[in-house]
Enzyme design. Structure first.
Site, PDB file in Angstrom:
ATOM      1  N   HIS A   1       0.868  -1.187   0.000  1.00 35.71           N
ATOM      2  CA  HIS A   1       0.000   0.000   0.000  1.00 35.71           C
ATOM      3  C   HIS A   1       0.896   1.225   0.000  1.00 35.71           C
ATOM      4  CE1 HIS A   1      -3.801   2.200   0.782  1.00 35.71           C
ATOM      5  NE2 HIS A   1      -2.960   3.090   1.296  1.00 35.71           N
ATOM      6  N   CYS A   2       0.723   2.081  -1.008  1.00 38.36           N
ATOM      7  CA  CYS A   2       1.562   3.269  -1.164  1.00 38.36           C
ATOM      8  C   CYS A   2       0.752   4.515  -0.814  1.00 38.36           C
ATOM      9  CB  CYS A   2       2.086   3.366  -2.600  1.00 38.36           C
ATOM     10  SG  CYS A   2       3.117   4.822  -2.884  1.00 38.36           S
ATOM     11  N   PRO A   3       1.124   5.245   0.243  1.00 44.63           N
ATOM     12  CA  PRO A   3       0.373   6.449   0.601  1.00 44.63           C
ATOM     13  C   PRO A   3       0.511   7.562  -0.438  1.00 44.63           C
ATOM     14  CG  PRO A   3       2.348   6.255   1.947  1.00 44.63           C
ATOM     15  CD  PRO A   3       2.223   4.971   1.186  1.00 44.63           C
TER      16      PRO A   3
ATOM     17  N   ASN B   1      -2.154   6.936  -2.613  1.00 44.51           N
ATOM     18  CA  ASN B   1      -3.385   6.714  -1.842  1.00 44.51           C
ATOM     19  C   ASN B   1      -4.120   5.461  -2.316  1.00 44.51           C
ATOM     20  OD1 ASN B   1      -5.385   7.322   0.100  1.00 44.51           O
ATOM     21  ND2 ASN B   1      -6.638   8.364  -1.425  1.00 44.51           N
ATOM     22  N   ASN B   2      -3.384   4.388  -2.490  1.00 47.73           N
ATOM     23  CA  ASN B   2      -4.011   3.154  -2.955  1.00 47.73           C
ATOM     24  C   ASN B   2      -3.038   1.996  -2.781  1.00 47.73           C
ATOM     25  OD1 ASN B   2      -5.971   1.515  -4.016  1.00 47.73           O
ATOM     26  ND2 ASN B   2      -5.830   2.301  -6.106  1.00 47.73           N
TER      27      ASN B   2
END
Length: 308
Positions: A159-161, A164-165
């Site tokens: 999950h990559c902030p 945002n996904n």
């Protein structure tokens, strides 16, 4: 379900959902076609802030390159060529960012672990399937639960902030393109900064920019720092993503040292499965497969994502 001869494994031994269970059945009945017609968006405050920061930093870089370095230049073709190249890279990077953020990464429908759904799978006797106790879904092979998206994601890498996904089965190609275009634009910006510094020093900071020398120096230094940070981060991510694709192994699977129970698609086969089709310029295009959706906001009950 002993009658059908297959087994359901669940770490917390949750039973299958029945018709009397208190669960939103509308979320479990959404089909794959319905999911494809929705814009995916995660309502996570940290992720939204990081995504906005990403856009602002790219816009800042474009401002400095265009208005501080290129427009004041006396070389017309130098300004035009570099302006077109940098702005094209910026547009492609932001487009890839949007596609990564607004594309369903491969979420498994919530609450599909019902007896009716189990019977529709037509499982073989003795076949083992897994149910996620957190989102009450039948967990496909290589799927992992994301605590931020509140869903199980097929081939979840991480999950990559900043986008945002989650990065998963359906949006990994856009994430790879995002890291590639950001890295290329960062290198281009660093080269232009170096040339601008040389030009300003030779001209003793006269007529090298429409801004005053102190403001010009501050803007260029911030752009250099941003370019170095962005290039380092995205180049590393791009390399790890390509390595994962070529080895058909997600980052989670690598960290957990999971033994592959699937038939691996190595190197070019893995690249083809992610980018689609044989090698071509279409691999570099983040607009492939894009189509407009209906703009009707429908917040899903009990979920962190918006459906549009």
């Amino acid at each position: 379900m002993p009658s059908s001869g297959h087994r359901l494994r669940d770490v917390e031994h949750h039973p299958l959902l029945t018709e009397n269970d208190n669960y939103d059945s509308s979320s479990s009945s959404s089909s794959e076609a319905d999911v494809a017609d929705r814009v995916w968006f995660i309502r996570d405050s940290c992720g939204m802030i990081c995504a906005i920061m990403t856009w602002l930093l790219v816009v800042y870089a474009d401002f400095v390159v265009t208005f501080v370095m290129l427009l004041p230049s006396k070389d017309f073709w130098y300004s035009v060529v570099n302006g077109v190249i940098f702005n094209c890279l910026a547009v492609l990077a932001l487009s890839s960012h949007l596609r990564t953020m607004l594309t369903d990464p491969g979420a498994v429908p919530k609450g599909n672990a019902t007896k009716e759904y189990m019977e529709s799978l037509q499982l073989k006797p003795g076949e083992v399937i897994y149910k996620c106790p957190k989102c009450c879904c039948i967990k496909p092979e290589r799927a992992h639960h994301c605590s931020i998206c509140k869903r199980c994601i097929r081939k979840m890498d991480h999950h990559c902030p900043w986008v945002n996904n989650c990065v998963g089965e359906k949006n990994q190609r856009f994430f790879v393109l995002f890291t590639m275009y950001i890295a290329l634009s960062s290198v281009h910006a660093l080269i232009l900064c170096g040339l601008q510094f040389i030009s300003c020093v030779r001209g003793q900071w006269t007529e090298c920019s429409d801004f005053s020398p102190p403001i010009t120096v501050i803007l260029l230094i911030f752009l250099c720092l941003e370019g170095l940070l962005f290039f380092t981060f995205t180049a590393v991510m791009f390399g790890t993503q390509i390595h994962s694709i070529c080895n058909d192994e997600t980052e989670i699977e690598r960290l957990k040292s999971e033994k592959p129970t699937w038939e691996r698609r190595l190197r070019w086969e893995g690249m083809k499965s992610v980018f689609g089709g044989p090698p071509s310029l279409l691999w570099m295009n983040p607009f492939v497969g894009f189509r407009f959706r209906r703009l009707q906001t429908r917040p899903r009950k009990g979920s962190p994502e918006f459906s549009v």
